[in-house]
Design a protein around this motif. Structure first.
Motif, mmCIF file in Angstrom:
data_model
loop_
_atom_site.group_PDB
_atom_site.id
_atom_site.type_symbol
_atom_site.label_atom_id
_atom_site.label_comp_id
_atom_site.label_asym_id
_atom_site.label_seq_id
_atom_site.Cartn_x
_atom_site.Cartn_y
_atom_site.Cartn_z
ATOM 1 N N UNK A 427 40.426 45.747 48.123
ATOM 2 C CA UNK A 427 39.276 45.694 49.038
ATOM 3 C C UNK A 427 38.325 44.554 48.668
ATOM 4 N N UNK A 428 37.344 44.293 49.529
ATOM 5 C CA UNK A 428 36.292 43.330 49.218
ATOM 6 C C UNK A 428 35.155 44.037 48.495
ATOM 7 N N UNK A 429 34.242 43.256 47.943
ATOM 8 C CA UNK A 429 33.099 43.868 47.265
ATOM 9 C C UNK A 429 32.251 42.804 46.607
ATOM 10 N N UNK A 430 31.095 43.236 46.084
ATOM 11 C CA UNK A 430 30.176 42.231 45.558
ATOM 12 C C UNK A 430 30.273 42.048 44.044
ATOM 13 N N UNK A 431 31.198 42.744 43.400
ATOM 14 C CA UNK A 431 31.378 42.497 41.968
ATOM 15 C C UNK A 431 32.181 41.221 41.760
ATOM 16 N N UNK A 432 31.777 40.460 40.734
ATOM 17 C CA UNK A 432 32.464 39.204 40.442
ATOM 18 C C UNK A 432 33.741 39.512 39.670
ATOM 19 N N UNK A 433 34.837 39.671 40.411
ATOM 20 C CA UNK A 433 36.129 39.933 39.780
ATOM 21 C C UNK A 433 37.023 38.723 40.061
ATOM 22 N N UNK A 434 37.567 38.157 39.009
ATOM 23 C CA UNK A 434 38.455 37.007 39.193
ATOM 24 C C UNK A 434 39.873 37.519 39.367
ATOM 25 N N UNK A 435 40.553 37.054 40.391
ATOM 26 C CA UNK A 435 41.884 37.576 40.707
ATOM 27 C C UNK A 435 42.903 36.445 40.562
ATOM 28 N N UNK A 436 43.906 36.680 39.726
ATOM 29 C CA UNK A 436 44.851 35.611 39.390
ATOM 30 C C UNK A 436 46.300 36.091 39.468
#
Ligand SMILES: Cc1ncc(C[n+]2csc(CCOP(=O)(O)OP(=O)(O)O)c2C)c(N)n1
Ligand SMILES: [Mg+2]
Length: 612
Positions: A427-436
């Motif tokens: 999902x989307x959201x406002x936490x800064x999660x880096x996705x690799x």
């Protein structure tokens, strides 16, 4: 000159390594061997370079890739001569296609011992072919007075070349003569101890910018096409978030955000971000009524095959932004490639905004809202379907992680189904999660090693991102077994990594591809499906993980969320295993897709023609 290492002169090797450090190298992965001894010692002697020793070159190279990906710094990688060097190849290829800076150093026999049956000697000349940005031989055995300058120059050029956009690997093959062991001091860490930190050679280069006429031309095209779409593909660059959001805001274009685009999660403006593009772009009555006339693409080709499919059938005007000069457009439709940096892209947004304001056109249109409504409908349909499910589903971990991961987390996905499930379910959201993910070459190899390197770089100096220490990897069982050697790597260098292994006893992806079991049954060869593609192995992961001294935990469906929540942030390598069944998994994917399709069809019928 202080310090001598063997006949190959510690001064030059020390200078070479010191120059790597001056150019910004902070991590070196060293694999043991005899021929590479002087270099290993020189790297180890440099106080600014953190050396980690790993014994399996294949895993080590992916580990280095993980560090380089995470820190956005060039990482040095060293192997001895022979097959050791060849074992770097998969990670070098991935680094090349995924634009990751690696400085690959390979020790070699001196010229007079090559092609003469000398032990552990192979042809290392240009071994990685077109997969490296630069290849050079650097012989450090020459005692000439100016060879320190040459060593520094080559080191500076290697790092600068690896970092220059598009970033990628470089290869220095280094013949080293006997004796290999040091006599005297280790190499000095400074330039003859002068304490000077300035690089020997550095690069000054300009930004890729557009002139006013070029900006106007692109802005005219965007303003003239209200039915447009931004496709944000894999692009791990925080500087791209603002221009993408600003072009979206100015044009009213929805942003179909690949999970690897960085656009789904974060504090940037996400008001036009579409999370469920993989579902919405599937052929159907909703898409038929919402075919874009214009598509603006950022990053690599998206994970979802439906984006390329849409481009092929709709043939919209296509603009591809790539400041690094790439030609990534595999849908094979006519395209304009724009070589502009973030600032120029923002200027384009500004110019579009002016045009729309001048003509009184709204920024967020019916078109924009129709896409956002579809995204919300798809999300609601997926949540309702998942909420009613009483059996394990492979997409679920990403829904759970999307809710649980705190700011500063790094989420890695394996290839095959996990990255596709991540696309469909994160999902989307406002936490800064880096996705690799390793999406350069989409290999199922080296996945754990890469994520371990990434997690290990928490401790690396100068990591560019805020870091919560929460590193999670989701991957399949075949990928896990392919990189089981990573457990040795994890023993040698601790990293806090939670691995969620989806064990469907084989390659589940093939059940969802055209060569799926049904096709084989149709031609009367159902047993060959399992033999050739399904590859059931019956191997239990628990005993393997535990044999290496790591924590393994089998999660059932009801306890999955609690298990993940409990394990996130714990120290060391932990593995949660979720057992699923391949054939059933394919059915469940069909069911989920049908639930979304039904919701979108209803929406299409309700809203009718979606004119801007
Ligand atoms: C190094 C490498 N070998 C083979 C492949 C082809 N391949 C793609 S997916 C896959 C099966 C992966 O199985 P698993 O990791 O269990 O994931 P699942 O398909 O079950 O989700 C294979 C063999 C590849 N992409 N990379
Ligand atoms: Mg599998």
């Amino acid at each position: 000159m202080s310090g001598v290492v063997g006949s190959a002169s510690g001064g030059r090797l020390g200078a070479f390594v010191d120059e790597l450090a001056r150019a910004g190298v902070r991590d070196a992965i060293v694999c043991p061997g005899s021929r590479s001894t002087p270099l290993a010692l020189a790297l180890r002697a440099n106080p600014r370079i953190h050396v980690r020793v790993l014994i399996d070159e294949r895993s080590a190279a992916f580990f280095a890739l993980g560090i380089a990906r995470t820190t956005r710094r060039a990482v040095a990688l060293l192997a001895t001569s022979g097959t050791a060097v060849v074992n770097f190849a998969p990670a070098v290829v991935e680094a090349s296609l995924a634009r990751v800076p690696l400085v690959v150093l390979t020790a070699d026999r001196p010229d007079e011992l090559r092609d003469r049956g000398a032990p552990q000697t192979i042809d290392q000349n240009r071994l990685y072919g077109s997969h490296v940005k630069w290849y050079s031989e650097l012989a450090l055995g020459d005692e000439a007075a100016d060879s320190q300058a040459n060593a520094r120059f080559v080191a500076a050029r290697a790092v600068a070349t690896a970092l220059a956009g598009p970033a990628g690997p470089v290869h220095l093959n280094m013949p080293l003569g006997d004796p290999l062991i040091p006599h005297g001091d280790l190499p000095a860490s400074g330039r003859d101890g002068d304490g000077d930190d300035a690089p020997f050679a550095s690069v000054v280069s300009g930004r890729p910018t557009l002139d006013a006429a070029q900006i106007d031309a692109i802005a005219d095209a965007l303003a003239a096409n209200p039915r447009g779409l931004i496709v944000a593909g894999p692009l791990d660059d925080p500087a791209s978030h603002e221009p993408i959001a600003r072009i979206a805001a100015a044009t009213g274009y929805p942003v179909v955000a690949d999970p690897l685009s960085g656009m789904r999660l974060g504090t940037h403006d996400r008001s036009q971000v579409i999370v469920h593009g993989d579902h919405i772009l599937r052929p159907g009555s909703w898409l038929d009524a919402h075919v874009p006339d214009m598509v603006v693409r950022f990053g690599a080709m998206p994970t979802s095959k439906w984006v390329a499919e849409m481009l092929r059938t709709a043939r919209p005007d296509l603009i591809v932004f790539d400041a690094d000069g790439g030609w990534r457009e595999s849908a094979l439709v006519p395209a304009a490639f724009v070589r502009a940096d973030a600032e120029s892209a923002c200027e384009i947004a500004e110019a579009v905004s002016l045009r729309r304001t001048r003509t009184g056109a709204a920024h967020v249109t019916r078109w924009t809202r129709a896409w956002l409504d579809a995204d919300a409908a798809a999300g609601a349909a997926l949540d309702a379907w998942l909420g009613g499910l009483r059996e394990p589903f492979e997409g679920a971990p990403f829904r759970i992680l999307g809710e649980l991961l705190p700011d500063g987390s790094v989420l890695w996905s394996g290839n095959s189904m996990p990255v596709r499930d991540m696309d469909a379910w994160l999902p989307g959201g406002d936490r800064a999660v880096r996705v690799l993910a390793n999406r350069g070459a989409n290999g199922i190899d080296g996945v754990i090693s890469t994520a371990l390197g990434s997690a290990a770089s928490v401790f690396a100096a100068g990591s560019a991102e805020p870091d919560s220490g929460r590193y999670v990897l989701v991957l399949g069982d075949v990928s896990f077994l392919h990189d089981v050697g990573a457990l040795v790597t994890a023993r040698l260098h601790a990293a806090d990594l939670l691995v969620i292994a989806i064990n469907n006893d084989g390659g589940g992806i093939f059940s969802l591809l055209p060569q799926g079991r049904a096709t084989f049954s149709a031609v009367g060869l159902p047993e060959h499906y399992e033999e050739l593609f399904g590859t059931p192995h019956g191997i239990a992961l628990g005993p393997i993980v535990e044999a290496f001294g790591f924590r393994h935990r089998a999660a059932d469906w009801a306890g999955l969320s609690a298990a993940i929540s409990d394990e996130i942030g714990r120290p060391g390598l932990r593995v949660i295993e979720l057992r699923t069944e391949r054939a059933r998994n394919a059915q469940l994917h069909d069911e989920a897709a049908a639930a979304v399709s039904e919701a979108l069809t209803a929406l299409a019928a309700l809203s009718g023609e979606a004119a801007p």
